[in-house]
Design a protein around this motif. Structure first.
Motif, short mmCIF file in Angstrom:
data_model
loop_
_atom_site.label_atom_id
_atom_site.label_comp_id
_atom_site.label_asym_id
_atom_site.label_seq_id
_atom_site.Cartn_x
_atom_site.Cartn_y
_atom_site.Cartn_z
N ALA A 171 0.85 -1.20 0.00
CA ALA A 171 0.00 0.00 0.00
C ALA A 171 0.89 1.25 0.00
CB ALA A 171 -0.91 0.00 1.22
N ALA A 172 0.42 2.30 -0.63
CA ALA A 172 1.20 3.54 -0.70
C ALA A 172 0.26 4.74 -0.82
CB ALA A 172 2.16 3.50 -1.89
N THR A 173 0.81 5.92 -0.56
CA THR A 173 0.06 7.16 -0.71
C THR A 173 0.94 8.19 -1.42
OG1 THR A 173 0.79 7.96 1.45
CG2 THR A 173 -1.32 6.79 1.37
N VAL A 174 0.30 9.13 -2.12
CA VAL A 174 1.02 10.25 -2.72
C VAL A 174 0.35 11.55 -2.29
CG1 VAL A 174 1.87 8.98 -4.72
CG2 VAL A 174 -0.33 10.16 -4.86
N GLY A 175 1.17 12.60 -2.14
CA GLY A 175 0.65 13.93 -1.87
C GLY A 175 0.79 14.78 -3.12
N SER A 176 -0.08 15.76 -3.27
CA SER A 176 -0.12 16.61 -4.47
C SER A 176 -0.22 15.74 -5.72
CB SER A 176 1.12 17.51 -4.54
OG SER A 176 1.20 18.37 -3.43
N GLU A 206 -3.98 8.18 -7.88
CA GLU A 206 -4.90 8.50 -6.79
C GLU A 206 -4.10 8.69 -5.50
OE1 GLU A 206 -7.67 5.26 -6.49
OE2 GLU A 206 -6.17 3.83 -7.17
N ALA A 207 -4.74 9.29 -4.51
CA ALA A 207 -4.03 9.65 -3.29
C ALA A 207 -3.53 8.43 -2.52
CB ALA A 207 -4.93 10.50 -2.40
N SER A 208 -4.29 7.35 -2.52
CA SER A 208 -3.85 6.13 -1.85
C SER A 208 -4.21 4.93 -2.73
CB SER A 208 -4.51 6.00 -0.48
OG SER A 208 -5.92 5.93 -0.59
N TYR A 209 -3.38 3.91 -2.70
CA TYR A 209 -3.60 2.75 -3.56
C TYR A 209 -2.89 1.54 -2.98
CZ TYR A 209 1.12 3.97 -5.23
OH TYR A 209 2.45 4.26 -5.30
N ALA A 241 7.81 2.33 -3.01
CA ALA A 241 6.81 3.04 -3.81
C ALA A 241 7.52 4.11 -4.63
CB ALA A 241 5.77 3.66 -2.91
N TYR A 242 6.93 4.43 -5.77
CA TYR A 242 7.52 5.47 -6.61
C TYR A 242 6.42 6.36 -7.19
CZ TYR A 242 6.02 3.20 -10.98
OH TYR A 242 5.26 2.68 -12.00
N ALA A 243 6.84 7.55 -7.61
CA ALA A 243 5.93 8.47 -8.30
C ALA A 243 6.73 9.22 -9.35
CB ALA A 243 5.29 9.45 -7.31
N VAL A 244 6.21 9.25 -10.56
CA VAL A 244 6.80 10.05 -11.63
C VAL A 244 6.09 11.40 -11.62
CG1 VAL A 244 7.28 10.21 -14.11
CG2 VAL A 244 7.23 7.96 -12.98
N THR A 245 6.85 12.47 -11.33
CA THR A 245 6.24 13.79 -11.14
C THR A 245 6.49 14.69 -12.35
OG1 THR A 245 8.18 14.86 -10.14
CG2 THR A 245 6.77 13.53 -8.69
#
Length: 259
Positions: free
Chosen positions: A52-57, A87-90, A107-111
């Motif tokens: 499970a992970a979360t992202v902000g903005s 999405e904010a959480s997944y 977890a990763y995010a491409v911004t």
């Protein structure tokens, strides 16, 4: 005196404009600073983990997901599994892993402004896989061979024939409560089921039989095959048709898990 005041006013206006721009830039930078955090990571079974992970903005995130690797430094052999949407959480499941193996997950995010950002990894170890016999109760998932979508689930029972241990009975294919028979080859783990065995009786169309279909779904095949894997108690069928005198109801195959 008037020209001096004009110059002073112009300088003041210029300073004010610069301050405003700096303030705007600072606000933009703050709004663009997406974050990502890794939550719980656990093993679902001997070959599946969930994270499970979360992202902000999230408005600043183009893609999000998890990465899995067999080494803690993520130097090579990284597998990225993106989430379907941002999405904010997944949470994401990763299947097809090896038993009794330690994996590292982050977890990763491409911004849009900062490239790809990642979290610190967590480790998770898959348990030992159970060994199952061929006979028993399975939970079968039926898949539409043409669309690849799941069409339902139902129990299927497999038993050895009392007169001949190489013959097995398979009951409730297509949820029809009928029993078909197949030849079991213990060495390969394959059950070969001859065509045109009754699997269902339809109220309008009468008897429905199974018939093997080639992998490209262009022709009929000589039989339907079920591949059994004792490690984890897995079973998967080849593609088959549900056929009646009026035509074919559909093309499907089964994946089954020993219960």
């Amino acid at each position: 005196m008037i020209p001096c005041l004009a110059v002073a006013f112009a300088l003041t206006s210029c300073d004010s404009t610069m301050d405003d721009k700096a303030t705007i830039d600072a606000k933009y930078e703050k709004a663009s600073s997406a974050t990502v955090a890794l939550g719980s990571v656990s093993a679902v079974d001997f070959q599946t983990i969930t994270a499970a992970a979360t992202v902000g903005s999230e408005a600043q995130v183009i893609e999000e997901g998890i990465q899995i690797c067999s080494s803690a430094d993520f130097a090579s052999g990284i597998t990225s599994v993106p989430n379907d949407t941002v999405e904010a959480s997944y949470s994401i499941n990763v299947a097809g892993l090896a038993e009794q193996t330690t994996y590292y997950v982050r977890a990763y995010a491409v911004t849009r402004t900062a490239g790809t950002i990642v979290t610190e990894p967590q480790s998770v170890t898959t348990p030992k896989a159970p060994i199952f016999p061929l006979d028993g109760i399975y939970l079968a998932t039926e898949w539409d061979a043409e669309t690849g979508e799941a069409a339902g689930q139902y129990p299927v029972e497999i038993t050895f024939d009392e007169a001949d241990p190489t013959i097995v009975n398979i009951t409730n294919i297509w949820g029809g409560k009928m029993t078909v028979q197949g030849q079991y080859d213990e060495e390969s783990g394959i059950i070969t089921v001859p065509n045109m065995q009754l699997i269902y009786v339809d109220a309008n169309y009468g008897d429905v039989w199974i018939h093997g279909v080639t992998d490209d779904m262009e022709e009929y095949s000589s039989d339907v095959k079920f591949q059994f894997t004792a490690l984890g108690g897995k079973m998967e069928s080849s593609i088959m048709a549900a056929e009646c005198s009026a035509g074919v109801f559909g093309l499907f195959y089964l994946t089954m898990e020993h219960q």
